[in-house]
Design a protein around this motif. Structure first.
Motif, PDB file in Angstrom:
ATOM      1  N   GLN A 234       0.819  -1.208   0.000  1.00  0.00           N
ATOM      2  CA  GLN A 234       0.000   0.000   0.000  1.00  0.00           C
ATOM      3  C   GLN A 234       0.861   1.271   0.000  1.00  0.00           C
ATOM      4  O   GLN A 234       0.735   2.139   0.854  1.00  0.00           O
ATOM      5  CB  GLN A 234      -0.957  -0.007   1.196  1.00  0.00           C
ATOM      6  CG  GLN A 234      -2.247   0.757   0.913  1.00  0.00           C
ATOM      7  CD  GLN A 234      -3.336   0.482   1.935  1.00  0.00           C
ATOM      8  OE1 GLN A 234      -3.528  -0.657   2.349  1.00  0.00           O
ATOM      9  NE2 GLN A 234      -4.051   1.503   2.339  1.00  0.00           N
ATOM     10  N   ASN A 235       1.766   1.339  -0.989  1.00  0.00           N
ATOM     11  CA  ASN A 235       2.558   2.531  -1.247  1.00  0.00           C
ATOM     12  C   ASN A 235       2.383   2.918  -2.715  1.00  0.00           C
ATOM     13  O   ASN A 235       1.372   2.555  -3.326  1.00  0.00           O
ATOM     14  CB  ASN A 235       4.024   2.287  -0.876  1.00  0.00           C
ATOM     15  CG  ASN A 235       4.267   2.403   0.625  1.00  0.00           C
ATOM     16  OD1 ASN A 235       4.388   3.487   1.151  1.00  0.00           O
ATOM     17  ND2 ASN A 235       4.332   1.262   1.307  1.00  0.00           N
ATOM     18  N   LYS A 236       3.363   3.618  -3.284  1.00  0.00           N
ATOM     19  CA  LYS A 236       3.255   4.071  -4.678  1.00  0.00           C
ATOM     20  C   LYS A 236       4.496   3.665  -5.476  1.00  0.00           C
ATOM     21  O   LYS A 236       4.940   4.376  -6.372  1.00  0.00           O
ATOM     22  CB  LYS A 236       3.074   5.589  -4.727  1.00  0.00           C
ATOM     23  CG  LYS A 236       1.834   6.078  -3.980  1.00  0.00           C
ATOM     24  CD  LYS A 236       1.745   7.599  -3.978  1.00  0.00           C
ATOM     25  CE  LYS A 236       0.528   8.086  -3.202  1.00  0.00           C
ATOM     26  NZ  LYS A 236       0.446   9.571  -3.183  1.00  0.00           N
ATOM     27  N   ILE A 237       5.038   2.501  -5.141  1.00  0.00           N
ATOM     28  CA  ILE A 237       6.290   2.050  -5.757  1.00  0.00           C
ATOM     29  C   ILE A 237       6.018   1.454  -7.135  1.00  0.00           C
ATOM     30  O   ILE A 237       5.160   0.583  -7.285  1.00  0.00           O
ATOM     31  CB  ILE A 237       6.981   1.008  -4.853  1.00  0.00           C
ATOM     32  CG1 ILE A 237       7.270   1.625  -3.476  1.00  0.00           C
ATOM     33  CG2 ILE A 237       8.265   0.495  -5.494  1.00  0.00           C
ATOM     34  CD1 ILE A 237       7.776   0.631  -2.453  1.00  0.00           C
ATOM     35  N   LYS A 238       6.761   1.937  -8.130  1.00  0.00           N
ATOM     36  CA  LYS A 238       6.586   1.452  -9.506  1.00  0.00           C
ATOM     37  C   LYS A 238       7.580   0.354  -9.861  1.00  0.00           C
ATOM     38  O   LYS A 238       7.299  -0.500 -10.704  1.00  0.00           O
ATOM     39  CB  LYS A 238       6.734   2.619 -10.502  1.00  0.00           C
ATOM     40  CG  LYS A 238       5.602   3.649 -10.432  1.00  0.00           C
ATOM     41  CD  LYS A 238       5.807   4.735 -11.472  1.00  0.00           C
ATOM     42  CE  LYS A 238       4.589   5.663 -11.548  1.00  0.00           C
ATOM     43  NZ  LYS A 238       4.349   6.381 -10.289  1.00  0.00           N
ATOM     44  N   ALA A 239       8.744   0.385  -9.251  1.00  0.00           N
ATOM     45  CA  ALA A 239       9.770  -0.623  -9.533  1.00  0.00           C
ATOM     46  C   ALA A 239      10.752  -0.683  -8.373  1.00  0.00           C
ATOM     47  O   ALA A 239      10.928   0.294  -7.643  1.00  0.00           O
ATOM     48  CB  ALA A 239      10.506  -0.307 -10.833  1.00  0.00           C
ATOM     49  N   LEU A 240      11.355  -1.838  -8.203  1.00  0.00           N
ATOM     50  CA  LEU A 240      12.392  -2.017  -7.195  1.00  0.00           C
ATOM     51  C   LEU A 240      13.755  -2.046  -7.881  1.00  0.00           C
ATOM     52  O   LEU A 240      13.864  -2.494  -9.022  1.00  0.00           O
ATOM     53  CB  LEU A 240      12.161  -3.326  -6.425  1.00  0.00           C
ATOM     54  CG  LEU A 240      10.878  -3.352  -5.586  1.00  0.00           C
ATOM     55  CD1 LEU A 240      10.589  -4.761  -5.089  1.00  0.00           C
ATOM     56  CD2 LEU A 240      10.985  -2.392  -4.407  1.00  0.00           C
ATOM     57  N   PRO A 241      14.810  -1.574  -7.211  1.00  0.00           N
ATOM     58  CA  PRO A 241      16.126  -1.505  -7.861  1.00  0.00           C
ATOM     59  C   PRO A 241      16.708  -2.886  -8.132  1.00  0.00           C
ATOM     60  O   PRO A 241      16.324  -3.877  -7.495  1.00  0.00           O
ATOM     61  CB  PRO A 241      16.977  -0.745  -6.835  1.00  0.00           C
ATOM     62  CG  PRO A 241      16.322  -1.012  -5.525  1.00  0.00           C
ATOM     63  CD  PRO A 241      14.844  -1.089  -5.819  1.00  0.00           C
ATOM     64  N   ILE A 242      17.638  -2.941  -9.070  1.00  0.00           N
ATOM     65  CA  ILE A 242      18.320  -4.198  -9.408  1.00  0.00           C
ATOM     66  C   ILE A 242      18.970  -4.792  -8.156  1.00  0.00           C
ATOM     67  O   ILE A 242      18.960  -6.010  -7.959  1.00  0.00           O
ATOM     68  CB  ILE A 242      19.383  -3.944 -10.500  1.00  0.00           C
ATOM     69  CG1 ILE A 242      18.689  -3.544 -11.805  1.00  0.00           C
ATOM     70  CG2 ILE A 242      20.263  -5.166 -10.710  1.00  0.00           C
ATOM     71  CD1 ILE A 242      19.649  -3.096 -12.885  1.00  0.00           C
ATOM     72  N   GLN A 243      19.502  -3.910  -7.302  1.00  0.00           N
ATOM     73  CA  GLN A 243      20.222  -4.367  -6.112  1.00  0.00           C
ATOM     74  C   GLN A 243      19.304  -4.963  -5.047  1.00  0.00           C
ATOM     75  O   GLN A 243      19.787  -5.507  -4.041  1.00  0.00           O
ATOM     76  CB  GLN A 243      20.996  -3.194  -5.492  1.00  0.00           C
ATOM     77  CG  GLN A 243      22.069  -2.596  -6.368  1.00  0.00           C
ATOM     78  CD  GLN A 243      21.529  -1.510  -7.304  1.00  0.00           C
ATOM     79  OE1 GLN A 243      20.316  -1.366  -7.457  1.00  0.00           O
ATOM     80  NE2 GLN A 243      22.424  -0.745  -7.913  1.00  0.00           N
ATOM     81  N   PHE A 244      17.987  -4.883  -5.239  1.00  0.00           N
ATOM     82  CA  PHE A 244      17.043  -5.361  -4.226  1.00  0.00           C
ATOM     83  C   PHE A 244      17.310  -6.814  -3.848  1.00  0.00           C
ATOM     84  O   PHE A 244      17.155  -7.211  -2.695  1.00  0.00           O
ATOM     85  CB  PHE A 244      15.599  -5.204  -4.724  1.00  0.00           C
ATOM     86  CG  PHE A 244      14.563  -5.548  -3.693  1.00  0.00           C
ATOM     87  CD1 PHE A 244      14.164  -4.604  -2.757  1.00  0.00           C
ATOM     88  CD2 PHE A 244      13.997  -6.809  -3.635  1.00  0.00           C
ATOM     89  CE1 PHE A 244      13.214  -4.913  -1.785  1.00  0.00           C
ATOM     90  CE2 PHE A 244      13.051  -7.128  -2.672  1.00  0.00           C
ATOM     91  CZ  PHE A 244      12.661  -6.174  -1.746  1.00  0.00           C
ATOM     92  N   VAL A 353      22.988  -8.283 -14.775  1.00  0.00           N
ATOM     93  CA  VAL A 353      21.617  -8.548 -15.240  1.00  0.00           C
ATOM     94  C   VAL A 353      21.624  -9.315 -16.558  1.00  0.00           C
ATOM     95  O   VAL A 353      20.690  -9.211 -17.354  1.00  0.00           O
ATOM     96  CB  VAL A 353      20.810  -7.238 -15.383  1.00  0.00           C
ATOM     97  CG1 VAL A 353      20.584  -6.602 -14.032  1.00  0.00           C
ATOM     98  CG2 VAL A 353      21.512  -6.253 -16.321  1.00  0.00           C
ATOM     99  N   ALA A 354      22.676 -10.092 -16.790  1.00  0.00           N
ATOM    100  CA  ALA A 354      22.717 -10.927 -17.997  1.00  0.00           C
ATOM    101  C   ALA A 354      21.560 -11.918 -17.976  1.00  0.00           C
ATOM    102  O   ALA A 354      21.205 -12.470 -16.930  1.00  0.00           O
ATOM    103  CB  ALA A 354      24.050 -11.661 -18.069  1.00  0.00           C
ATOM    104  N   LYS A 355      20.966 -12.141 -19.145  1.00  0.00           N
ATOM    105  CA  LYS A 355      19.831 -13.045 -19.260  1.00  0.00           C
ATOM    106  C   LYS A 355      20.330 -14.473 -19.488  1.00  0.00           C
ATOM    107  O   LYS A 355      21.455 -14.670 -19.948  1.00  0.00           O
ATOM    108  CB  LYS A 355      18.941 -12.598 -20.415  1.00  0.00           C
ATOM    109  CG  LYS A 355      18.461 -11.154 -20.250  1.00  0.00           C
ATOM    110  CD  LYS A 355      18.049 -10.550 -21.567  1.00  0.00           C
ATOM    111  CE  LYS A 355      17.681  -9.082 -21.401  1.00  0.00           C
ATOM    112  NZ  LYS A 355      18.863  -8.245 -21.029  1.00  0.00           N
TER     113      LYS A 355
END
Length: 420
Positions: A234-244, A353-355
């Motif tokens: 219940q916040n307004k977060i659109k994305a989390l960082p890569i480092q998450f 972040v290599a796939k």
């Protein structure tokens, strides 16, 4: 000189009587001072407790048989007295203060000049000095929030909800023993990086605030080793960082009712994660790494998942492969060590972040991307229905490093469709 800690005074005569001590200390105030009415010597150790605030006094000079300091860094020590035959067992003390206090007791035992000793008046302790340290505080209204006095330094659990806080109080960030911090139902918009200095923080509840992001600095802090439960719902977060996904100790993660358009790319690195909820967000699909999770409970209800179509690939192949792509693939595939001391930081971030192709090989910026259907029971024991139609399937991204790999997948997919 004074020291607050837990104390247990154990008589060494008890075993001869078939008795033993309680095995746990009582909150006490220790004072090192001179006996009233004695001009020379007479330095005493006084132990005051809540039950006996007037205190019990023990002669120190030439009366200490031995100091036990093996665990002094943990705030524990024992002073063995000759007369009476007791062990004064100290615990839960500040390690630095304890070492200073023991040094003073040792000097007093050796008969050092009284004028050189940091002595205190041997007076009864105040009630506040011998109370058990407060470890839990719950505040549920702005009216009860302390403005003029600080928080008890000993707090391990602090809840400050419905206090209309617009930012996190700097006094809270000084509570180094905190294990659980609940700041739900406030108006907090940003998290200070200094939250990462709370070394023992295991649970962080930020439900129902105004957060728009989660700092990458927090993901790289000491929270990596301590944080187990995180509630950002219940916040307004659109994305989390890569480092998450560096928060590798996370067990319970709540992301419901945000504006997330994607989950962390490397979410599969959260190998301790068991409870994940990201209901009512804006997720169109799940990241490829999602299939690596091993959950007990998963809730993705109410997301606008796209209908997967493996026959409509997103082709980002560059033929022939660039030198950068070839080098990046080789670095990941052969597990060649790299770091900021060897490569520019932006290349290190790209490699992170290599796939991963279905064949197991890596690809960086040259790939084919499709979405396929995955049954969520493959990653979770209990799955909340994805929609009102009773579904437990969701689209997940797949990557291919070459046309050959995609062709092989397509053959298997078409054969499976024909069989059904």
């Amino acid at each position: 000189m004074r020291l607050q800690c837990d104390v247990e005074v154990v008589s060494r005569l008890l075993p001869t009587c078939g008795l033993r001590g309680r095995g746990r200390g009582t909150r006490a105030l220790l004072s090192l001072g001179r006996q009233p009415g004695r001009a020379r010597g007479g330095v005493c150790l006084m132990v005051c407790t809540a039950r006996d605030r007037a205190g019990v006094r023990y002669q120190v000079q030439d009366n200490v048989e031995r100091f036990f300091t093996r665990f002094v860094e943990e705030g524990k020590a024992t002073v063995r007295l000759k007369e009476p035959a007791v062990d004064v067992c100290l615990s839960k003390a500040n390690a630095s203060n304890l070492k200073t206090f023991l040094s003073a007791v040792r000097l007093a035992h050796q008969g050092s000049d009284v004028a050189a000793l940091p002595l205190s008046a041997l007076v009864p302790a105040k009630t506040s000095e011998v109370e058990k340290p407060k470890t839990k505080m719950i505040i549920t209204s702005k009216r009860d929030y302390p403005l003029t006095k600080g928080f008890p330094y000993s707090l391990e659990h602090l809840q400050a909800s419905y206090c209309r806080l617009a930012r996190i109080d700097t006094r809270v960030l000084c509570l180094k023993k905190l294990r659980k911090l609940d700041l739900s139902h406030n108006h907090i918009k940003q998290l200070p990086a200094t939250i990462g200095d709370l070394l023992f923080l295991q649970e962080l509840n930020l439900h129902d605030n105004h957060l728009e992001s989660f700092s990458s600095a927090l993901c790289s802090s000491t929270l990596q080793k301590s944080l187990q439960c995180l509630d950002l719902s219940q916040n307004k977060i659109k994305a989390l960082p890569i480092q998450f996904c560096q928060l590798r100790e996370l067990v319970n993660l709540k992301l419901d009712d945000n504006e997330l358009i994607r989950l962390p790319f490397k979410i599969g690195q959260l190998d301790h994660l068991r409870f994940l909820s990201a209901a009512r967000n804006k997720l169109p699909f799940l990241p490829s790494d999602f299939r690596k999770l091993c959950l007990e409970n998963l809730d993705l209800f109410g997301n606008p998942f796209e209908q997967p179509n493996p026959l409509l690939p997103n082709i980002q192949l560059k033929i022939p492969l660039t030198l950068l792509e070839c080098a990046a693939r080789a670095t990941v595939n052969y597990r060649i060590p790299y770091g900021h001391q060897l490569l520019p930081s932006h290349l290190c971030e790209d490699l992170e972040v290599a796939k991963t192709c279905q064949c197991g090989s890596a690809c960086l910026s040259s790939f084919i991307q499709i979405t396929v259907t995955m049954n969520l029971h493959h990653v979770a024991h209990t799955v909340v229905l994805v929609d009102n139609m009773g579904g437990t399937e969701a689209p997940i991204i797949c990557y291919f490093c070459s046309l050959g790999c995609y062709s092989q997948f397509l053959d298997r997919y078409l054969q499976s469709s024909a069989d059904h």
